[in-house]
Design an enzyme around this catalytic site. Sequence first.
Site: not given
Length: 403
Positions: A274, A280, A282, A313
């Site tokens: 972080s 943290k 993550n 087409r």
Amino acid sequence: MSIFEGFLSTPETLDAFDDRSFVDAMLRFEAALARSQAAVGLIPESAANSIVNSCKVELFDVARIVRESGRAGSVAIPLVKALKEAVGLFNADAVAYTHFGSTSQDVIDTATAQVTRNAMALIEADLSRAIDALLEHAVQHATTPMLARTLMQPASVTSFGYKCAGWVAPLVRSRNRLRVAKANALNVQLGGAVGTLAQMGGKGGEVMQRMADELELGNAGATWHTQRDEWVALGCELGLMVGALGKIALDISLLGQYEVAEVMEPTEPGRGGSSAMPHKRNPVASMVALAAAQRAPQRVAALLGAMPQQHERALGAWQAELAEWPQLLMSAHGSVRALASALPGLQVDVVRMRANIDRLRAELPKEAADEWFNPALAENAGRLALAQVERLRGLDKPNKENL
């Protein structure tokens, strides 16, 4: 490619679909077309040699071709113009045989099939890594007790091995379906202006087979200019794979929350940090997979929406499909690469799993605790996990022709 998209894919898939790679694939089409037509006597051997020798991407201004494609309405038009100019420098007589009997969609669809084949090889390799890791966890933790959750609440005791077996089953099925869908979809495209190969004097089928062999693609036996079912089926299977990976990522991210802390993605320097809070961790692999699961459904829906195409087409629908296709492949490989990198090193906290069970048992009447939250229930889940692993390994018998 946006700065916000690059890290959601992989360098290999980004390279597979970059401008230079795609122009190179188109030139491989033109070289294969010339060689095949010369082999069946449609064009002179000398003309084919001049065309083939000019089909080298380093001879072309790729950026200019891409810029001019907007005004031309197709990247093939400036590419063929530049190729004819290059051929004319060495053999003016060969210019008339360049791109002979073909049309813009032939070269673009075949180039897309070539780069898709390369991307699919990357996807399959990483999907196999993810599958192998989950099968190993399923066996190793077959009887490791943990809480099952339904409607986001504790439900009963299961085992982490049984959860892993549930995670991996859709991936094994997806791998098998992708092999079939890939074999059906990755075909050479060759139809000429209206799909009849009229300019090739009855030799179009032989030319098509020779090109398919040289380019290592399948041969559908006819043009599929506006028959997009097999192509879109491959896209749908990729969407299903991304969704299955997203489910795994969501579970891992929930199990990794601080308040639960039962399963965490592996840690390494620079991973999941972080910018503001050093504590943290993550779950970045889950983040990439979940981002893909958010984006892929729109890509698949766009492919399905583009299937109604006018006559022989398409005007607009095929072009929309072309724009969506690389994004789907990029998301798909980003998702599977992220989890293939994380799953082998999952940190499984068996002590925490048992502690979460015991904490809940302490809050319940003994009868309810013994019925629903007895750690011994993991033994039955373990038997189911091992049976599921054996069954999945039995299902996974790849057809080598489709690899």
